[in-house]
Design an enzyme around this catalytic site. Structure first.
Site, PDB file in Angstrom:
ATOM      1  N   CYS A  27      48.406  49.735  28.106  1.00  0.00           N
ATOM      2  CA  CYS A  27      46.458  50.167  27.623  1.00  0.00           C
ATOM      3  C   CYS A  27      45.781  49.347  29.066  1.00  0.00           C
ATOM      4  O   CYS A  27      44.876  49.899  28.646  1.00  0.00           O
ATOM      5  CB  CYS A  27      46.323  48.945  26.499  1.00  0.00           C
ATOM      6  SG  CYS A  27      47.942  48.558  25.131  1.00  0.00           S
ATOM      7  N   GLU A  81      41.189  42.196  33.421  1.00  0.00           N
ATOM      8  CA  GLU A  81      42.248  43.816  33.417  1.00  0.00           C
ATOM      9  C   GLU A  81      42.526  43.551  34.684  1.00  0.00           C
ATOM     10  O   GLU A  81      42.818  44.567  35.880  1.00  0.00           O
ATOM     11  CB  GLU A  81      41.387  44.945  32.718  1.00  0.00           C
ATOM     12  CG  GLU A  81      40.431  44.469  31.800  1.00  0.00           C
ATOM     13  CD  GLU A  81      41.193  45.817  31.035  1.00  0.00           C
ATOM     14  OE1 GLU A  81      42.019  46.540  31.074  1.00  0.00           O
ATOM     15  OE2 GLU A  81      40.115  45.787  29.984  1.00  0.00           O
ATOM     16  N   THR A 108      37.454  39.854  24.510  1.00  0.00           N
ATOM     17  CA  THR A 108      35.737  40.658  23.671  1.00  0.00           C
ATOM     18  C   THR A 108      36.239  41.127  23.100  1.00  0.00           C
ATOM     19  O   THR A 108      36.850  41.431  22.172  1.00  0.00           O
ATOM     20  CB  THR A 108      36.246  41.197  25.411  1.00  0.00           C
ATOM     21  OG1 THR A 108      35.782  40.907  26.249  1.00  0.00           O
ATOM     22  CG2 THR A 108      35.158  42.626  24.774  1.00  0.00           C
TER      23      THR A 108
HETATM   24  C1  LIG Z   1      34.511  38.150  30.390  1.00  0.00           C
HETATM   25  C2  LIG Z   1      36.012  38.361  29.775  1.00  0.00           C
HETATM   26  C3  LIG Z   1      36.102  38.935  29.322  1.00  0.00           C
HETATM   27  C4  LIG Z   1      38.141  39.477  28.809  1.00  0.00           C
HETATM   28  N1  LIG Z   1      38.638  39.909  27.843  1.00  0.00           N
HETATM   29  C5  LIG Z   1      40.008  40.140  27.876  1.00  0.00           C
HETATM   30  C6  LIG Z   1      40.624  40.547  26.567  1.00  0.00           C
HETATM   31  O1  LIG Z   1      39.301  41.029  25.086  1.00  0.00           O
HETATM   32  N2  LIG Z   1      41.790  40.467  26.192  1.00  0.00           N
HETATM   33  C7  LIG Z   1      42.409  39.787  26.881  1.00  0.00           C
HETATM   34  O2  LIG Z   1      43.756  40.009  26.694  1.00  0.00           O
HETATM   35  N3  LIG Z   1      41.931  38.961  28.493  1.00  0.00           N
HETATM   36  C8  LIG Z   1      40.616  39.146  28.131  1.00  0.00           C
HETATM   37  N4  LIG Z   1      40.109  38.668  29.654  1.00  0.00           N
HETATM   38  C9  LIG Z   1      40.955  38.039  30.274  1.00  0.00           C
HETATM   39  C10 LIG Z   1      41.264  38.382  31.823  1.00  0.00           C
HETATM   40  O3  LIG Z   1      42.169  39.837  31.797  1.00  0.00           O
HETATM   41  C11 LIG Z   1      41.623  37.333  32.626  1.00  0.00           C
HETATM   42  O4  LIG Z   1      40.486  36.388  32.210  1.00  0.00           O
HETATM   43  C12 LIG Z   1      42.242  37.897  34.344  1.00  0.00           C
HETATM   44  O5  LIG Z   1      42.674  38.244  33.577  1.00  0.00           O
HETATM   45  C13 LIG Z   1      42.654  36.427  34.828  1.00  0.00           C
HETATM   46  O6  LIG Z   1      43.459  35.235  34.022  1.00  0.00           O
HETATM   47  P1  LIG Z   1      43.140  34.255  34.303  1.00  0.00           P
HETATM   48  O7  LIG Z   1      41.355  34.218  33.892  1.00  0.00           O
HETATM   49  O8  LIG Z   1      44.055  33.289  33.627  1.00  0.00           O
HETATM   50  O9  LIG Z   1      42.672  33.862  36.009  1.00  0.00           O
HETATM   51  P2  LIG Z   1      44.281  33.253  36.145  1.00  0.00           P
HETATM   52  O10 LIG Z   1      45.431  34.410  36.220  1.00  0.00           O
HETATM   53  O11 LIG Z   1      44.751  31.663  36.075  1.00  0.00           O
HETATM   54  O12 LIG Z   1      44.069  33.086  37.985  1.00  0.00           O
HETATM   55  C14 LIG Z   1      43.483  32.224  38.731  1.00  0.00           C
HETATM   56  C15 LIG Z   1      43.487  32.778  40.052  1.00  0.00           C
HETATM   57  O13 LIG Z   1      44.255  33.154  40.620  1.00  0.00           O
HETATM   58  C16 LIG Z   1      44.714  33.961  41.210  1.00  0.00           C
HETATM   59  N5  LIG Z   1      45.927  34.376  41.557  1.00  0.00           N
HETATM   60  C17 LIG Z   1      47.305  34.911  40.334  1.00  0.00           C
HETATM   61  N6  LIG Z   1      48.432  35.218  40.142  1.00  0.00           N
HETATM   62  C18 LIG Z   1      48.647  35.114  42.202  1.00  0.00           C
HETATM   63  C19 LIG Z   1      49.408  35.199  43.217  1.00  0.00           C
HETATM   64  N7  LIG Z   1      50.580  35.362  42.884  1.00  0.00           N
HETATM   65  N8  LIG Z   1      49.030  34.662  44.345  1.00  0.00           N
HETATM   66  C20 LIG Z   1      48.111  34.827  45.083  1.00  0.00           C
HETATM   67  N9  LIG Z   1      46.551  34.665  44.326  1.00  0.00           N
HETATM   68  C21 LIG Z   1      46.752  34.787  42.618  1.00  0.00           C
HETATM   69  C22 LIG Z   1      43.782  34.979  40.424  1.00  0.00           C
HETATM   70  O14 LIG Z   1      43.906  36.115  41.298  1.00  0.00           O
HETATM   71  C23 LIG Z   1      43.278  34.223  40.514  1.00  0.00           C
HETATM   72  O15 LIG Z   1      42.259  34.493  41.637  1.00  0.00           O
HETATM   73  C24 LIG Z   1      38.670  38.247  29.849  1.00  0.00           C
HETATM   74  C25 LIG Z   1      37.792  38.101  30.874  1.00  0.00           C
HETATM   75  C26 LIG Z   1      37.284  37.453  31.070  1.00  0.00           C
HETATM   76  C27 LIG Z   1      35.908  37.261  31.723  1.00  0.00           C
END
Ligand SMILES: Cc1cc2nc3c(=O)[nH]c(=O)nc-3n(C[C@H](O)[C@H](O)[C@H](O)COP(=O)(O)OP(=O)(O)OC[C@H]3O[C@@H](n4cnc5c(N)ncnc54)[C@H](O)[C@@H]3O)c2cc1C
Length: 366
Positions: A221, A346, A147
């Site tokens: 954070c 988050e 973001t």
């Molecule tokens: C609009 C937007 C803004 C964002 N802004 C920021 C930002 O400013 N800074 C930043 O650093 N990040 C940011 N993010 C990233 C956000 O924090 C991540 O997208 C989020 O934490 C999920 O990580 P991922 O997308 O890699 O999904 P993944 O970690 O790949 O997860 C995929 C799926 O697997 C599931 N899962 C994961 N582990 C397990 C488990 N052990 N058992 C069962 N299910 C599991 C999850 O719940 C999810 O459904 C942003 C995301 C979006 C969409």
């Protein structure tokens, strides 16, 4: 007073812009000066030109901003909880003097780089790394879904080092640092999201946050920002309830307004019940936070509960509006789409469930 001023700002200055910003997919950056003028950036910090407000005030700020749009609240959350907070908590005096007043005035914009493309739920598997060479650090890797990334003057970037995870303040004009906007989002369209790339970026030692080593830096954070989200999503839910109520009062079907049906009243009453319970949860969390007693597991319960509450209410409000509910003329579908991001970023809903599960059972099931 804080709530009223933010509410007025959102109604008068933000609401006239949001529909266009969401449809055209841009962050209304011209509002940053007004947001800063109200003291909403880094509002919990004392000194450094910040407002020094308590946690309930910060929560109410988030609530009123997100009643407008999750994108506006995300901008303030990132600047305040994910950029200014770590600089204040872990930065050197020189870093604080340089960045905090400028960020409070909205003259410098920050972003927070933790997520990488291979999966943020497992941040320990971080590939972005920094190696010390001479007096500098050389940073390589990339961050995803950041973001404010493309508009940031400074990025707080978390990278693996031989010592453990460290926080680096990467400035926008440092050679080898680039940011690219992620386009075509169906959610948070009024917020800028980007990918960050680091190709042998030389970061001087003076830009490393000296006060923290390890994942507890970024995780602390996130605890701050998640607290704000628990309040923010209440605002989105309130906007949806207000719209569904007003629509149901005006909509006449079977010779009577929709509100004269028991099932509609039950649905509106249920929204009210869930919003009130969420507010109580966040309010108590704010008291614990100000007393220095808030635990990350409690924040996980509230983030999970309140995001789920808001998303369910947005979907239900959308349905009460019938076909009109899918129109950009109304707020429900915009909030619903935004909340799909908010329930994911988050820490996804599952991640927060696993945090609570671990606390209950003592078993780490990640
Ligand atoms: C609009 C937007 C803004 C964002 N802004 C920021 C930002 O400013 N800074 C930043 O650093 N990040 C940011 N993010 C990233 C956000 O924090 C991540 O997208 C989020 O934490 C999920 O990580 P991922 O997308 O890699 O999904 P993944 O970690 O790949 O997860 C995929 C799926 O697997 C599931 N899962 C994961 N582990 C397990 C488990 N052990 N058992 C069962 N299910 C599991 C999850 O719940 C999810 O459904 C942003 C995301 C979006 C969409």
């Amino acid at each position: 007073m804080v709530q009223d001023s933010v509410r007025r700002f959102v109604d008068e200055q933000f609401m006239p812009l949001i529909r266009d910003a969401f449809e055209q997919h841009y962050f209304p950056r011209n509002l940053v000066a007004g947001v800063a003028e109200l003291g909403l950036l880094g509002s919990s910090i004392e000194g450094y030109d910040c407002a020094g407000l308590n946690s309930i005030c910060y929560g109410l700020i988030c609530q009123e901003l997100e009643r407008g749009d999750s994108g506006l609240r995300s901008f303030v959350s990132v600047q305040s909880s994910l950029v200014m907070y770590p600089i204040h908590a872990y930065g050197s005096e020189a870093q604080k003097e340089r960045w905090l007043p400028a960020m409070a005035r909205g003259e410098a914009i920050g972003c927070f780089g933790l997520t990488e493309s291979h999966g943020d739920s497992d941040p320990g598997n971080m590939k972005t790394h920094a190696v010390k060479k001479g007096g500098d650090w050389v940073l390589n890797g990339s961050k995803m879904w950041i973001t404010n990334g493309p508009i940031a003057d400074a990025a707080v970037v978390w990278a693996a080092t031989d010592e453990g995870v460290r926080g680096f303040i990467v400035e926008k004009d440092m050679p080898g640092f680039t940011a690219q906007e992620i386009e075509n989002k169906f959610s948070l369209r009024a917020s800028v999201t980007g990918a960050l790339f680091f190709d042998d970026v030389r970061v001087p030692e003076e830009n490393v946050l000296p006060g923290v080593v390890g994942l507890k830096g970024p995780l602390s954070c996130l605890t701050q920002a998640r607290y704000g989200i628990t309040w923010g999503v209440i605002g989105a839910a309130q906007a949806c309830l207000a719209e569904a109520l007003s629509y149901a009062e005006d909509r006449v079907l079977f010779d009577r307004p929709l509100t004269h049906n028991q099932s509609i009243q039950q649905r509106l009453a249920d929204m009210s019940r869930r919003i009130t319970a969420a507010q109580m949860l966040s309010w108590r969390l704010g008291q614990l936070k100000d007393a220095g007693e808030m635990q990350p597991t409690q924040v996980s319960i509230a983030k999970w509960n309140n995001c789920r509450m808001a998303l369910d209410i947005a979907r239900d409000a959308r349905d009460i509006l019938g076909g009109a509910g899918i129109s950009a003329e109304y707020v429900a579908i915009r909030h619903m789409l935004n909340l799909e991001s908010v329930i994911t970023y988050e820490g996804t809903e599952t991640v927060h469930q696993l945090v609570v599960g671990k606390e209950l059972t003592g078993v780490n099931a990640f």
